[in-house]
Write an enzyme that holds these catalytic residues in place. Structure first.
Site, PDB file in Angstrom:
ATOM      1  N   VAL A   1       0.838  -1.208   0.000  1.00  0.00           N
ATOM      2  CA  VAL A   1       0.000   0.000   0.000  1.00  0.00           C
ATOM      3  C   VAL A   1       0.866   1.249   0.000  1.00  0.00           C
ATOM      4  O   VAL A   1       0.567   2.232  -0.695  1.00  0.00           O
ATOM      5  CB  VAL A   1      -0.978  -0.014   1.197  1.00  0.00           C
ATOM      6  CG1 VAL A   1      -1.726   1.293   1.309  1.00  0.00           C
ATOM      7  CG2 VAL A   1      -1.970  -1.167   1.057  1.00  0.00           C
TER       8      VAL A   1
ATOM      9  N   LYS B   1     -15.975  -5.023  10.755  1.00  0.00           N
ATOM     10  CA  LYS B   1     -15.535  -3.707  10.259  1.00  0.00           C
ATOM     11  C   LYS B   1     -16.564  -3.144   9.277  1.00  0.00           C
ATOM     12  O   LYS B   1     -16.864  -1.949   9.307  1.00  0.00           O
ATOM     13  CB  LYS B   1     -14.195  -3.841   9.522  1.00  0.00           C
ATOM     14  CG  LYS B   1     -12.971  -3.986  10.401  1.00  0.00           C
ATOM     15  CD  LYS B   1     -11.728  -4.231   9.510  1.00  0.00           C
ATOM     16  CE  LYS B   1     -10.579  -4.829  10.321  1.00  0.00           C
ATOM     17  NZ  LYS B   1      -9.510  -5.370   9.423  1.00  0.00           N
TER      18      LYS B   1
ATOM     19  N   CYS C   1     -10.879  -1.563   3.151  1.00  0.00           N
ATOM     20  CA  CYS C   1     -11.079  -1.638   1.694  1.00  0.00           C
ATOM     21  C   CYS C   1     -12.493  -2.076   1.319  1.00  0.00           C
ATOM     22  O   CYS C   1     -13.118  -1.491   0.422  1.00  0.00           O
ATOM     23  CB  CYS C   1     -10.062  -2.593   1.082  1.00  0.00           C
ATOM     24  SG  CYS C   1      -9.834  -4.117   2.011  1.00  0.00           S
TER      25      CYS C   1
ATOM     26  N   HIS D   1     -11.148  -6.298  -5.207  1.00  0.00           N
ATOM     27  CA  HIS D   1     -12.192  -6.932  -4.406  1.00  0.00           C
ATOM     28  C   HIS D   1     -13.521  -6.829  -5.144  1.00  0.00           C
ATOM     29  O   HIS D   1     -13.831  -5.802  -5.733  1.00  0.00           O
ATOM     30  CB  HIS D   1     -12.370  -6.215  -3.062  1.00  0.00           C
ATOM     31  CG  HIS D   1     -11.277  -6.462  -2.075  1.00  0.00           C
ATOM     32  ND1 HIS D   1     -10.214  -7.300  -2.311  1.00  0.00           N
ATOM     33  CD2 HIS D   1     -11.098  -5.969  -0.826  1.00  0.00           C
ATOM     34  CE1 HIS D   1      -9.429  -7.314  -1.240  1.00  0.00           C
ATOM     35  NE2 HIS D   1      -9.936  -6.508  -0.336  1.00  0.00           N
TER      36      HIS D   1
END
Lengths: 337, 337
Positions: free
Chosen positions: B15, B213, B129, B241
Site C-alpha cells: 500500500v 468492520k 477496503c 475486491h
C-alpha cells in the site's frame, strides 16, 4: 438381490466419468454396464469394475433392455433421446436442465423430496448443482423453522463447465506465470485470478439462467413460498462450489439448536469450529460426497436471521452422486412395495 | 500554490508503494517527499518523481517539519507513532484499523463524508477496503431511497494481505502445476484454487473482524440506522475486491433511475451491459481508480429490493488512493476557508 442393466449417456464427459466412479463406489446393483456417447466417441473405452468396455452410440435402439439410463450429455441430447429411452423401457435420470421444470418430470434431491419419485413417468431430473447443495443444507431448517427468504451468493468452480474449462483455468494460470497472454475460449473473460459474475445466459430481468434455476428449482423441490434472491459467480477453483447463504425464518431459533439439527441431518457434515480455522472450503470438499456446512451464525439484522456457508463437490453431490442416489432410492422404493 | 512536506510511513509495503505512485499521479502538491519505514529498512531507496530517495526510520523526531504523514505500517506502528507524529505537527492519515472506531478520529471516504474532516484532531482514519467500495456505491442510493438493510458477500483479493500473500498465491499455483505440494504460510489454508471464508480474526459471535468492520464502519461513515449482514471471503485473485450486495430501501425506486443516479455519482463507473458481457471484474478494476458497479437488478423478493455487484482495486480506492484523496480534500477545504 435384483440387478439392473445400467447405461451412462455422455460416459466420457466430466460428470459421466464421475457417474461411472460413483456407480462402483455406491455398489449400485449393476448386472451389465453400457457406456453411451455421441457417434464420434464410439469405440473409445471406459473402465467399469476393472473391465474395459467400448462406448456405443447413444441413439434410437440403444436403450432396449436397459433399466436405468443416467444422462449427462447436455440439454439437446436429453430433449431428443430421453423420450426415446423411456419408450424403449428405460428409467431416465437426467442431469441436464432440459426437463427440470417440466410439470410431468419430478426434480429430486433424495434427502429433500424423494416422495416426488412416486409420480415419475420415466424421466426424473437431477437439479442444478448450486440448488442441490443449498437445499440439502436448508431443508432441515425449513422443516422446523419455515424459511421465508434466502439471499445467496455463489462461488462456483470451473468443472461445472466441463473438462475444457478445467483445462483452460490451468492453462491460463500457467501461461500467465510465463508472461504469455492467456487464451480465453470457454468463458467470455479470463477466469484465472478473476471472478466472473456471469453463469449461463442473461435473461431480460438482468438475472442469469443459473440464478433463476436456483429460484425455480427451490420452488419446485422444496416450497414455492420461499423467496430466493440469487447472485451466481464463477471463481478460479477447479472443483467445489461454495455458497454464502442468508436466511430469514418464520419461527425463532436457537443457534446451537440449528447446529445440532444440521449435524444429524442426512447428507450434511458440519465443519464449524472457527476457533480451529475449521470451516468448509472447495479444496476439502472436492472428492467427497457430503454437503459441508459452516460459519453458522445469527444475523442480528433480522428478527430470525441466519448466515451460513455451504460447500460441496459440484460434480458429485451437485451432479453425478445425486443422480445415482436417485436411482438407488427408486430401487429401494420398488423393493419396499 | 502552497506545497507540503509529505511522508509515507511503510513506504516499502504494497500500500505504501501505491501511495507514492498515487501522490505522483494525483499531482499532490509535494514540496518534499520523505519515505519512512521500520529500522531494518533504513537506507533502501524509493523513487519519487524520478528521484531516488533513501528511506528513513519512522520514529520519534522523524515527523518534525512534515505536514502530511500517510501511514500504512500496520496497527501497532500506527498506535505508537500516530500520536507522536501529531505532536510533532503532522496531519496523520492512517490506513490501519487502529484508529478507525476512535470517537475522536474521523473515518472518511471523500465521496461519502468529507464533512467529517472538519472536526479532526490530527489523525484521520482510512476505512477498510471492503467498506470503502461498498459505501461509494451505496451512498447515492441511501441519499435518495434510504437504505434499511444490506446483505453483502465479498470476493477479496490476496493483495489485501500484502506482498507475501501475492507471492504465496503465485508460488502455490506454480508448485501445483509441477505436482509439488504447495507451501501454506500466509493464510491458514491453501488459497490457490480455493475460497477461504475467513479474513482477520474470528470473534465470539461467529463473525470475523473483517465482517464486523463492514458493519461498524458503515455505521460511523454513512448511517448508524443501516443494518449490515456481512460474509467476507478470500478468493485466488491478486488485486481487486468484488462484492455481491443485496439492498433493501425504505422508498420505492425505478431500476433505470438507480442506474442513472449511480452513473452520475462521484467515484463510480457503471459497467452494466450484460447483453455485451459487460460487468465489473477484478481483472479489469485492478490498476484503476473508480468503484465499478454492475449487475444492477431488482430483487423481487422484497418490496424495495436491489441486487448489485461492486468491484474496485483494493490497493487504490480501497487503501492508497482514498488516503491521498483525504489529504487533497483537506487541502481544498483549507484553501476554501
Amino acid at each position: 438381490m435384483k440387478t439392473y442393466t445400467v447405461a451412462v449417456v455422455g460416459a466420457l464427459g466430466v460428470v459421466g466419468s464421475a457417474m461411472i466412479e460413483i456407480l462402483e463406489e455406491q455398489n449400485f446393483p449393476v448386472k451389465e454396464f453400457i457406456p453411451l456417447d455421441q457417434a464420434d466417441q464410439v469405440g473409445k473405452e471406459v473402465v467399469f469394475r476393472g473391465e474395459k468396455i467400448k462406448v456405443k452410440e447413444a441413439t434410437k435402439g440403444a436403450f432396449e433392455g436397459i433399466d436405468f439410463a443416467f444422462f449427462s450429455a447436455g440439454g439437446e441430447a436429453s430433449l431428443e433421446l430421453a423420450p426415446i429411452a423411456v419408450e424403449e423401457g428405460c428409467v431416465v435420470i437426467d442431469n441436464s436442465s432440459a426437463w427440470r421444470m417440466d410439470p410431468n418430470v419430478p426434480l429430486v434431491i433424495p434427502e429433500v423430496n424423494s416422495h416426488d419419485l412416486d409420480w415419475h413417468h420415466g424421466i426424473i431430473a437431477n437439479p442444478n448443482c448450486s440448488t442441490i447443495q443449498m437445499l440439502v443444507a436448508l431443508k432441515p431448517i425449513h422443516d422446523v423453522y419455515t424459511i421465508k427468504r434466502i439471499v445467496v451468493s455463489t462461488y462456483q468452480a470451473v468443472s461445472g463447465s466441463g473438462k475444457s474449462a478445467m483445462e483452460e483455468l490451468q492453462m491460463q494460470t500457467q501461461d500467465l506465470s510465463q508472461g504469455i497472454a492467456p487464451l480465453v475460449e470457454v468463458y467470455p473473460h479470463q477466469i484465472a485470478y478473476n471472478a466472473i459474475p456471469h453463469i449461463d445466459v442473461f435473461q431480460n430481468n438482468g438475472y442469469t439462467k443459473e440464478e433463476l434455476k436456483m429460484v425455480q428449482e427451490t420452488h419446485k423441490i422444496l416450497d414455492s413460498a420461499i423467496k430466493v434472491s440469487p447472485t451466481a459467480v464463477r471463481i478460479p477453483v477447479i472443483t467445489g462450489h461454495a455458497e454464502s447463504i442468508n436466511v430469514e425464518t418464520e419461527k425463532p431459533f436457537n443457534i446451537e439448536a440449528v447446529k445440532r439439527l444440521l449435524e444429524k441431518s442426512p447428507g450434511i457434515t458440519l465443519w464449524d469450529a472457527p476457533e480451529k480455522n475449521r470451516y468448509p472450503m472447495p479444496l476439502d470438499a472436492a472428492g467427497k460426497d457430503e454437503v459441508f456446512v459452516g460459519r453458522i451464525r445469527r444475523d442480528d439484522t433480522l428478527e430470525n436471521g441466519l448466515n451460513l456457508w455451504v460447500v460441496s463437490d459440484n460434480l458429485r453431490k451437485g451432479a453425478a452422486l445425486n443422480a445415482i442416489q436417485i436411482g438407488l432410492t427408486l430401487i429401494h422404493k420398488t423393493i419396499g412395495k
